[in-house]
Design an enzyme around this catalytic site. Structure first.
Site, PDB file in Angstrom:
ATOM      1  N   ARG A   1       0.832  -1.196   0.000  1.00  0.00           N
ATOM      2  CA  ARG A   1       0.000   0.000   0.000  1.00  0.00           C
ATOM      3  C   ARG A   1       0.863   1.240   0.000  1.00  0.00           C
ATOM      4  NH1 ARG A   1      -2.975   2.886   4.670  1.00  0.00           N
ATOM      5  NH2 ARG A   1      -4.217   4.406   3.495  1.00  0.00           N
TER       6      ARG A   1
ATOM      7  N   HIS B   1      -3.584  10.795   0.637  1.00  0.00           N
ATOM      8  CA  HIS B   1      -3.053  10.536   1.977  1.00  0.00           C
ATOM      9  C   HIS B   1      -2.471  11.851   2.506  1.00  0.00           C
ATOM     10  CE1 HIS B   1      -1.545   7.173   4.775  1.00  0.00           C
ATOM     11  NE2 HIS B   1      -1.311   8.304   5.379  1.00  0.00           N
TER      12      HIS B   1
ATOM     13  N   GLU C   1      -3.677  -0.455   7.865  1.00  0.00           N
ATOM     14  CA  GLU C   1      -2.611   0.021   8.754  1.00  0.00           C
ATOM     15  C   GLU C   1      -2.765  -0.628  10.130  1.00  0.00           C
ATOM     16  OE1 GLU C   1      -2.023   4.221   9.294  1.00  0.00           O
ATOM     17  OE2 GLU C   1      -2.430   4.609   7.168  1.00  0.00           O
TER      18      GLU C   1
ATOM     19  N   TYR D   1      -4.849   1.069  15.597  1.00  0.00           N
ATOM     20  CA  TYR D   1      -3.626   1.165  16.407  1.00  0.00           C
ATOM     21  C   TYR D   1      -3.869   0.837  17.862  1.00  0.00           C
ATOM     22  CZ  TYR D   1      -1.272   3.163  12.396  1.00  0.00           C
ATOM     23  OH  TYR D   1      -0.726   3.331  11.150  1.00  0.00           O
TER      24      TYR D   1
ATOM     25  N   ASN E   1      -7.776   1.102   9.513  1.00  0.00           N
ATOM     26  CA  ASN E   1      -6.501   1.402  10.188  1.00  0.00           C
ATOM     27  C   ASN E   1      -6.735   1.341  11.693  1.00  0.00           C
ATOM     28  OD1 ASN E   1      -5.703   1.913   7.619  1.00  0.00           O
ATOM     29  ND2 ASN E   1      -5.331   4.107   7.875  1.00  0.00           N
TER      30      ASN E   1
ATOM     31  N   GLU F   1      -7.980   7.752   6.217  1.00  0.00           N
ATOM     32  CA  GLU F   1      -8.338   8.282   7.539  1.00  0.00           C
ATOM     33  C   GLU F   1      -9.115   9.604   7.464  1.00  0.00           C
ATOM     34  OE1 GLU F   1      -4.835   8.171  10.031  1.00  0.00           O
ATOM     35  OE2 GLU F   1      -4.797   5.991   9.984  1.00  0.00           O
TER      36      GLU F   1
HETATM   37  C1  LIG Z   1      -7.454  14.825  22.028  1.00  0.00           C
HETATM   38  C2  LIG Z   1      -6.136  14.892  21.316  1.00  0.00           C
HETATM   39  O1  LIG Z   1      -6.081  13.812  20.431  1.00  0.00           O
HETATM   40  C3  LIG Z   1      -4.954  13.883  19.657  1.00  0.00           C
HETATM   41  C4  LIG Z   1      -5.011  12.714  18.733  1.00  0.00           C
HETATM   42  O2  LIG Z   1      -3.945  12.941  17.856  1.00  0.00           O
HETATM   43  C5  LIG Z   1      -3.693  11.966  16.953  1.00  0.00           C
HETATM   44  C6  LIG Z   1      -2.482  12.058  16.292  1.00  0.00           C
HETATM   45  C7  LIG Z   1      -2.160  11.092  15.382  1.00  0.00           C
HETATM   46  C8  LIG Z   1      -3.045  10.050  15.120  1.00  0.00           C
HETATM   47  C9  LIG Z   1      -2.689   9.008  14.181  1.00  0.00           C
HETATM   48  C10 LIG Z   1      -1.463   8.804  13.611  1.00  0.00           C
HETATM   49  N1  LIG Z   1      -1.598   7.673  12.923  1.00  0.00           N
HETATM   50  C11 LIG Z   1      -0.535   6.968  12.180  1.00  0.00           C
HETATM   51  C12 LIG Z   1      -0.712   7.448  10.769  1.00  0.00           C
HETATM   52  N2  LIG Z   1      -1.939   6.890  10.166  1.00  0.00           N
HETATM   53  C13 LIG Z   1      -1.756   7.208   8.772  1.00  0.00           C
HETATM   54  C14 LIG Z   1      -0.280   7.069   8.519  1.00  0.00           C
HETATM   55  O3  LIG Z   1       0.138   8.204   7.816  1.00  0.00           O
HETATM   56  C15 LIG Z   1       0.395   7.003   9.886  1.00  0.00           C
HETATM   57  O4  LIG Z   1       1.500   7.862   9.957  1.00  0.00           O
HETATM   58  N3  LIG Z   1      -2.832   7.222  12.996  1.00  0.00           N
HETATM   59  N4  LIG Z   1      -3.504   8.015  13.797  1.00  0.00           N
HETATM   60  C16 LIG Z   1      -4.275   9.986  15.763  1.00  0.00           C
HETATM   61  C17 LIG Z   1      -4.596  10.950  16.699  1.00  0.00           C
END
Ligand SMILES: CCOCCOc1ccc(-c2cn(C[C@@H]3NC[C@@H](O)[C@H]3O)nn2)cc1
Length: 448
Positions: free
Chosen positions: A77, A121, A352, A296, A294, A166
């Site tokens: 991907r 993206h 992801e 995590y 995706n 996302e």
């Molecule tokens: C209340 C505050 O809340 C803050 C939440 O802040 C975030 C920051 C980052 C993420 C985040 C980063 N990733 C990984 C990426 N997915 C796509 C790919 O490009 C990876 O690099 N997934 N989610 C989520 C939430």
């Protein structure tokens, strides 16, 4: 030790994204993206890092494909950088950009690796953001023009397509929380962006069908699975809102042709509405062929009237965390995949999943045992999900290599392959060899 055998046709892969790995930001006719601008805005990205060089995959993609071949994946991907294709967003087409991706895709196919392409993206051409971004229908039309250029160029070569990566990050992380580019902090703007990208998604799917493009097309929401801190209705409702903003807010319009009413009402209380125009919902709800998911982490949430627009607060339950601070809890993936069944047993790919583990080189090796443990737990859940009869067709680890992790810059490492950002030398980590073995066997052998 337990053995989990995967289906014979299960797709094993890895994932990356253009702005995070390519570099060559001023080469090949590429235009400026909102991430070039955001990264140059003081205080937005850790250490003032940016994607000017990144992993230099624009020049080193053949080396990267060799790493993929050795890993044994059959699916990769990646995303296409819109600013390489139409540098000012909706003007002239840049042939040099198309030629780069043709060379790249041809090399992937030569290596027996299926390209799995994300059209967007996050690297929006800056010219379009300057004119209102996704809240302006000009951007919607520009995206359709860009998508049609790509569909015509790569039909027959690419068979797996995602329109957006996302959408919650594009709309809310970037336009309500202001943590990602372009950094707006306004609820109405974020609803305008969410709606604009959904209309763009639907129009692109219509074009995909009309042009007779090969393959299957879908979208890749990121998951925010949450369970209530207590049995109180307020805590459960806080979880429902958190899950819905990542999932239902986008998948209800696509699969049901309408937004989740309880969330529309919630935002109305905050004075924000969805800018729906005549025919929008019919466009958005074009049938799609697949979903990318995706995943995590998951949260334990409770109601807190002070906790942002959703009034939903994640409680630290003392779980082991990755180095970016996300709790490790694979159970949320299993729960979410069953939650997703409300849209039907649609074909799903985990597009992801991975862990930020910042282990560095020690005597020429990276013993990222914590990352192996993370993958072991999550692949075991994948096996459970498949065993439950859910159409989970493939898995792409985030990420093939360490890369630019957005506002965290280069300090956060998600790769199976370590990247030295000074020399750009790639070094497979122990998790790379572990994943190589899982793919070779097509089974997971847990260590306990
Ligand atoms: C209340 C505050 O809340 C803050 C939440 O802040 C975030 C920051 C980052 C993420 C985040 C980063 N990733 C990984 C990426 N997915 C796509 C790919 O490009 C990876 O690099 N997934 N989610 C989520 C939430």
């Amino acid at each position: 030790m337990t053995i989990f055998q995967f289906p014979q046709d299960f797709r094993w892969g890895t994932a990356t994204a253009s702005y995070q790995i390519e570099g060559a930001a001023q080469e090949g006719g590429r235009g400026v993206s909102i991430w070039d601008t955001f990264a140059r805005t003081p205080g937005k990205v850790f250490n003032g890092d940016n994607g000017d060089v990144a992993c230099d995959s624009y020049h080193r993609y053949e080396e990267d494909i060799e790493l993929m071949k050795k890993l044994g994946i059959n699916t990769y991907r990646f995303s296409i950088a819109w600013p390489r294709i139409i540098p000012d967003g909706d003007g002239e087409i840049n042939r040099e950009g198309l030629d780069f991706y043709h060379r790249f895709v041809d090399k992937l196919l030569e290596a027996g690796i299926e390209p799995f392409c994300t059209l967007y993206h996050w690297d929006l051409p800056q010219v379009l953001e300057d004119d209102g971004g996704w809240g302006n229908r000009r951007t919607v039309d520009a995206f359709v023009k860009y998508a049609e250029v790509i569909f015509k160029e790569f039909t027959g070569k690419i068979k797996f397509w995602l329109t957006f990566n996302e959408p919650w990050c594009i709309a809310f992380l970037s336009n309500l929380l202001g943590i990602h580019a372009p950094g707006n902090k306004d609820l109405q703007t974020s609803l305008n962006v969410a709606h604009g990208l959904l209309v763009a998604h639907g129009k692109a799917v219509q074009s995909f069908r009309r042009l007779g493009t090969t393959g299957q097309i879908g979208i890749a929401p990121n998951v925010c699975w949450a369970e209530p801190y207590s049995k109180s209705p307020e805590d459960q409702a806080a979880c429902d809102r958190s899950i819905a903003l990542n999932t239902d807010w986008f998948l209800d319009p696509i699969y049901k042709g309408s937004y989740p009413q309880f969330m529309v009402d919630w935002f109305a209380q905050a004075g924000a509405t969805v800018p729906i125009q005549e025919g929008d919902m019919e466009i958005i709800s074009q049938p799609i062929d697949l979903l990318g998911i995706n995943y995590y982490t998951m949260g334990i949430n409770r109601f807190n009237p002070e906790a942002g627009v959703l009034q939903s607060e994640e409680v630290d339950m003392g779980l082991t965390k990755t180095d970016i601070g996300w709790p490790i809890e694979s159970r949320g993936l299993y729960e979410f995949m069953h939650y997703l069944q409300k849209y039907g047993n649609v074909d799903v790919y985990i597009t992801e999943n991975g862990a930020c583990i910042n282990d560095d080189l020690e005597n020429g090796k990276i013993n990222d045992d914590r990352r192996i443990s993370y993958y072991e737990q999550h692949l075991a859940q994948i096996h459970r999900i498949i065993n439950d009869g859910i159409n989970l067709k493939g898995y792409m680890a985030w990420s093939l290599m360490d890369n630019f992790e957005w506002a965290e810059g280069y300090r956060m490492r998600f790769g199976l392959v370590h990247v030295d950002y000074r020399s750009l030398v790639r070094t497979p980590k122990e998790s790379y060899y572990w994943y190589q073995n899982v793919i070779k066997n097509n089974w997971l052998e847990t260590r306990n």
